[in-house]
Design an enzyme around this catalytic site. Structure first.
Site, PDB file in Angstrom:
ATOM      1  N   SER A 158      -4.092  -2.618  -5.333  1.00 13.08           N
ATOM      2  CA  SER A 158      -3.146  -2.157  -6.290  1.00 13.08           C
ATOM      3  C   SER A 158      -2.573  -0.849  -5.867  1.00 13.08           C
ATOM      4  CB  SER A 158      -3.634  -2.356  -7.845  1.00 13.08           C
ATOM      5  OG  SER A 158      -2.633  -2.086  -8.670  1.00 13.08           O
ATOM      6  N   SER A 182      -3.379  -6.383  10.106  1.00 12.90           N
ATOM      7  CA  SER A 182      -2.949  -5.726  11.303  1.00 12.90           C
ATOM      8  C   SER A 182      -2.634  -4.487  11.257  1.00 12.90           C
ATOM      9  CB  SER A 182      -1.567  -6.557  11.955  1.00 12.90           C
ATOM     10  OG  SER A 182      -0.662  -6.398  10.919  1.00 12.90           O
ATOM     11  N   TYR A 234       8.433  -1.761  -6.182  1.00 13.32           N
ATOM     12  CA  TYR A 234       6.807  -1.906  -5.654  1.00 13.32           C
ATOM     13  C   TYR A 234       6.077  -1.429  -6.796  1.00 13.32           C
ATOM     14  CZ  TYR A 234       2.888  -0.144  -3.293  1.00 13.32           C
ATOM     15  OH  TYR A 234       1.623   0.100  -2.848  1.00 13.32           O
ATOM     16  N   LYS A 241       3.217  -3.873  -8.634  1.00 18.33           N
ATOM     17  CA  LYS A 241       1.964  -3.239  -8.855  1.00 18.33           C
ATOM     18  C   LYS A 241       1.388  -3.456 -10.205  1.00 18.33           C
ATOM     19  CE  LYS A 241       0.792  -2.498  -4.484  1.00 18.33           C
ATOM     20  NZ  LYS A 241      -0.193  -3.472  -3.707  1.00 18.33           N
TER      21      LYS A 241
END
Length: 264
Positions: free
Chosen positions: A127, A12, A141, A145
């Site tokens: 990634s 989206s 974060y 990853k």
């Protein structure tokens, strides 16, 4: 390029939306996902919460019922933050891992059996350079990853005798709406008062000065075209340069450079 049935999570906005639009324009059947699909798109946009086992199972069953197969899964759904590690609440840290890492795992576990049964498939996961390099202000974060990198490398090995391929896309800083959607601040600790604002500002500047997200879309298209033969694609001048510096510089030099880059 042969027409494929492609699922894009987090379609989206950001990379997911641009990728879904481009692949749809190229003639593929694209099924995008969103937690709250409110916008109208030329491609199908279905509700999906990657943090819910039930939602993922129901979504994959619906796609299988309608299309009979999934040729490509693009794990793009993600959540980031702009907050120091010690100041980030456990609640926010868990959300970041639940969306970025466990959400990808849920999607893979639901789709891989279908791909093996149909005799082909490609799993592409978005990634980040943060999966290779620790980035101040984005520690959880980056940790998620890094987990994606290790998981995907192992998955590629374990699927070596199967018809399913695995590929990673590793972008640096790009101009998307991720900055607006970030978890910020958290629980302030006075010892970080002289660091917090500097790190936050440097992160925001990185995204404002980032590259054209069309580069990431092109990398995803390349992965689809060559059926995942290239496992990792670093995308963006900054990602390629920083990854190269980490590979060749002494560790202390590289860490000093990171601190200097973030004004620490």
């Amino acid at each position: 390029m042969k027409r494929k049935i492609i699922v894009v999570s987090g379609a989206s906005s950001g990379f997911g939306q641009l990728t879904a639009r481009k692949l749809h324009e190229s003639g593929h059947t694209v099924i995008g996902t969103s937690r709250n699909p409110k916008t109208e798109e030329a491609f199908a946009l279905l509700p999906l919460d990657v943090t819910s086992d039930e939602s993922v199972s129901n979504f994959v069953s619906e796609v299988q019922e309608q299309h009979g197969r999934i040729d490509v899964l693009i794990n793009n759904a993600g959540r980031s933050h702009n907050s120091l590690l010690e100041e980030t609440t456990f609640k926010d840290a868990r959300v970041i891992f639940e969306v970025n890492f466990w959400g990808m795992v849920r999607m893979n576990r639901a789709v891989l059996p279908l791909m093996r049964e149909q005799g082909n498939g490609l799993v592409i996961t978005v990634s980040s350079l943060a999966g290779l390099v620790g980035t101040p202000g984005q520690g959880f974060y980056g940790a998620a990853k890094h987990a994606i990198e290790g998981y995907s490398e192992t998955l590629r090995s374990e699927l070596a005798n199967s018809p399913v391929e695995v590929a990673l896309i590793e972008p640096g800083f790009f101009q998307t709406n991720i900055k607006e959607a970030m978890v910020r601040n958290g629980e302030p600790i006075s010892d970080y008062d002289d660091v917090r604002d500097i790190v936050s500002q440097k992160l925001d500047e990185g995204f404002e000065d980032g590259g054209d997200p069309a580069e990431v879309v092109a990398a995803i298209e390349k992965a689809i075209t060559d059926d995942g033969k290239t496992f990792r694609q670093l995308v963006g001048k900054d990602a390629k340069t920083i990854a190269r510096l980490k590979r060749w510089l002494p560790e202390s030099w590289f860490l000093d450079g990171t601190k200097k880059q973030f004004g620490l």
